[in-house]
Design an enzyme around this catalytic site. Sequence first.
Site, mmCIF file in Angstrom:
data_model
loop_
_atom_site.group_PDB
_atom_site.id
_atom_site.type_symbol
_atom_site.label_atom_id
_atom_site.label_comp_id
_atom_site.label_asym_id
_atom_site.label_seq_id
_atom_site.Cartn_x
_atom_site.Cartn_y
_atom_site.Cartn_z
ATOM 1 N N ASP A 480 0.834 -1.199 0.000
ATOM 2 C CA ASP A 480 0.000 0.000 0.000
ATOM 3 C C ASP A 480 0.873 1.253 0.000
ATOM 4 O O ASP A 480 2.064 1.210 0.340
ATOM 5 C CB ASP A 480 -0.885 -0.053 1.260
ATOM 6 C CG ASP A 480 -2.182 0.728 1.118
ATOM 7 O OD1 ASP A 480 -2.317 1.498 0.145
ATOM 8 O OD2 ASP A 480 -3.053 0.585 1.998
ATOM 9 N N ASP A 547 -10.952 2.126 -3.231
ATOM 10 C CA ASP A 547 -11.523 1.821 -1.916
ATOM 11 C C ASP A 547 -13.041 1.829 -1.979
ATOM 12 O O ASP A 547 -13.704 1.452 -1.010
ATOM 13 C CB ASP A 547 -11.056 2.852 -0.882
ATOM 14 C CG ASP A 547 -9.683 2.493 -0.337
ATOM 15 O OD1 ASP A 547 -9.251 1.351 -0.527
ATOM 16 O OD2 ASP A 547 -9.045 3.372 0.280
HETATM 17 C C1 DGJ Z 1 -5.858 1.911 1.911
HETATM 18 C C2 DGJ Z 1 -6.275 0.726 1.121
HETATM 19 O O1 DGJ Z 1 -6.810 1.127 -0.099
HETATM 20 C C3 DGJ Z 1 -7.278 -0.095 1.924
HETATM 21 O O2 DGJ Z 1 -7.714 -1.184 1.167
HETATM 22 C C4 DGJ Z 1 -6.638 -0.531 3.206
HETATM 23 O O3 DGJ Z 1 -5.600 -1.437 2.925
HETATM 24 C C5 DGJ Z 1 -6.123 0.650 3.979
HETATM 25 N N1 DGJ Z 1 -5.278 1.483 3.178
HETATM 26 C C6 DGJ Z 1 -5.361 0.208 5.206
HETATM 27 O O4 DGJ Z 1 -4.781 1.248 5.861
#
Ligand code: DGJ
Length: 738
Positions: A480, A547
């Site tokens: 991430d 997301d």
């Molecule tokens: C952002 C990501 O897009 C989410 O899926 C998740 O992993 C969060 N970060 C976790 O902090």
Amino acid sequence: MLKTFDITYCDETSCFSLQTEHSTYIIGSADGYLGHVCFGRKVPDGSGLALLRKDEYSYMKGVPGDKCTFMDGFPFEYPTEGIGDFRPGSLAVRNARGFLGCELKLAGHRIFKGKKPLPGLPATFGTEEDTKSLEIDLKDETLGLCVTLSYSIFRGLDTVARSVTVRNDGSECLHLEKVLSACLELPWENREIVTLSGSWARERYIDRRPIGHGRVEIGSKRGISSHQEHPFLALAAEDASETAGEVIGLSLVYSGNFLAQVERTQHDMLRVGMGISDYNFSWTLQPGESFTAPEVVIVHSSEGFGAMSRTFHDTFRGHLIRSPYLHKKRPILINNWEATYFDFNIEKLLQIARTAKSAGIEMLVMDDGWFGHRNSDNCSLGDWTEVNEEKLPGGLKALADAVNEIGMDLGIWMEPEMVSPDSDLYRAHPDWVIKIPGREPSLCRTQLVLDLTRREVRDHIFNSISQVLKSANIRYLKWDMNRPLTDVGSMTTPGGEIMHRYMLGVYELQGRLTTEFPDLLLENCSSGGARFDPGMLYYCPQIWCSDDTDAMERLSIQEGTALIYPLSAIGAHVSICPNHVVGRTTDLYTRGVVALSGTFGYEMDITKMSDEELDLIRDQVKMYHRYNDLVREGDLYRIKGTSPLYKNQNNRMSVAWMCVAKDKSEALLSYVQIRGGANLRSEVLCLQGLDPEGTYASDDGKTFSGAELMNTGFVTDRLWGDGKAQIYHLTYRNQFEA
Ligand code: DGJ
């Protein structure tokens, strides 16, 4: 017969011709200046040289005119700043005394089979059988500068990949202020521009608009390719549709700051440039040093947006994504993020794993919050080797063993590029972050960005990841990246070089990771889809798309993403309702249909699902196993979409797309009614991509000719309500079976 898959040079006219499957790219020259002639429908080698208009307003060969007029009108293949061309340049160079000016003349070329890699950068690749390349050297003798323009074509594809290397052959240092990777000069008439724009949880919405005088620019200054704009643009005939009309798409193989600009010039031409942004960029080239700009993949289609997308998909699947998982069915995973956020422990994870296993799910992915004392997003990034034993007694090994015992694999989340101020790593190395000395850097999500331009920082990150991955049986990593770069300074790296050297650092790390752990399934992510780009796809087979997991919102997000990227790369999960981002409730079946056109997985507390819902999940798992080969390897045809790409479509709120096997033996039609309506009839969808001579049978035993399905259309079921979906599977029947 016009040639295909061929690159030639004609001595007499100093003209280069690149022949792809159905299109031709021609570069001419005038008095040593290199000019863009065309990239369009197929023509014989050397065609169209008159388009260079060498003698109009020319100062050359005794024809009256002045040089400045010539410089400002000639369709330069790689335009430079400072010498009388007032349109946007691709290259801006200052000499040691700070004077801006560069004038490039043709100095040599090479044509060869295969393709060279770009040092430190992701790029397309090919073999000597399926790829041919051209390198053209241009020189500015005054500066002692050599610019090499590289072009590659691929057998069977209407794709030209371009990149640029700039080398200082002189004796004084030079300062690069802008180095774009590609430039095209196209007639403006009848063309529109298509871009992908958005925001967090609204990534890559398709935007289509006319081009007025002046300049259109899209780009990112955020150090990531971004949620807001995307390193892609297309120039499309104003009547281009999904199936007809000319479209040229440009996609930058890069994940950091970018710039794409189109200027409609005084002579109604379009100058199109794409590459690394010149924002906060300056690069010093000492004598003997060189700089390589990332690659732009340019696709031509004379059959509308659909063919453009399929060419991008085939280019990326065949020549960019290297992961051994590319052609494999990926394990169906369940991620605990939306189920628990930071509030989990081993018991909760194992409960999820047990129920998931009973539904046929194959991997548990533990998301953020398993290390240091991280129970919210305000601490512990960087402390990767300190597993939170309160949540996970016995550490990752105990968790992995227990998950394996259940019969599932384990994957984990990390955010390796970041550090929390409240972390042991930051306390030990406060100077390891991107910041301007003397200035308090902005926090975003309570975190700072590690200075990946520095080798010792990269080595530390790599060793931490490696230690974590080796500590247990971990089969998948979600990498991430959750904040933009601000306050861009470094203890060691010159200011104008940091943004690009940061990206080179990310690429080096992911390269080392995939080399050292070749069996690891790597999924990139950046606050959803802020770094979903071809650069990252070079290192991993899939990227988390957004997301926003709401199925209705995903229709637009996935439609925009699939304009360039194959479905096999698009991270898509079935999540819980009401949806956490938009609050909408959508049928579980529909959520499954939408996620099926991506990598497929779950993101929910499956332990809270009813028996009926678990049965439906079991059916979805079966659907995935039945159709994933087709979705992953097939051709995508958009029948009906949500975006302004589609003109003159009825305003019925529905979407339909198809995946068709390359040999046309099978097809899956997905149809989603976003909003129901009163007194509506079933819809008639003219399918695409089938064999018109063939006969197809649906799973309920009806047969249709391919021509009928494509020309008179397929009649959908009449769906009742909002957010309803239906899939139709068609298989080829030979004439004896039919
Ligand atoms: C952002 C990501 O897009 C989410 O899926 C998740 O992993 C969060 N970060 C976790 O902090």
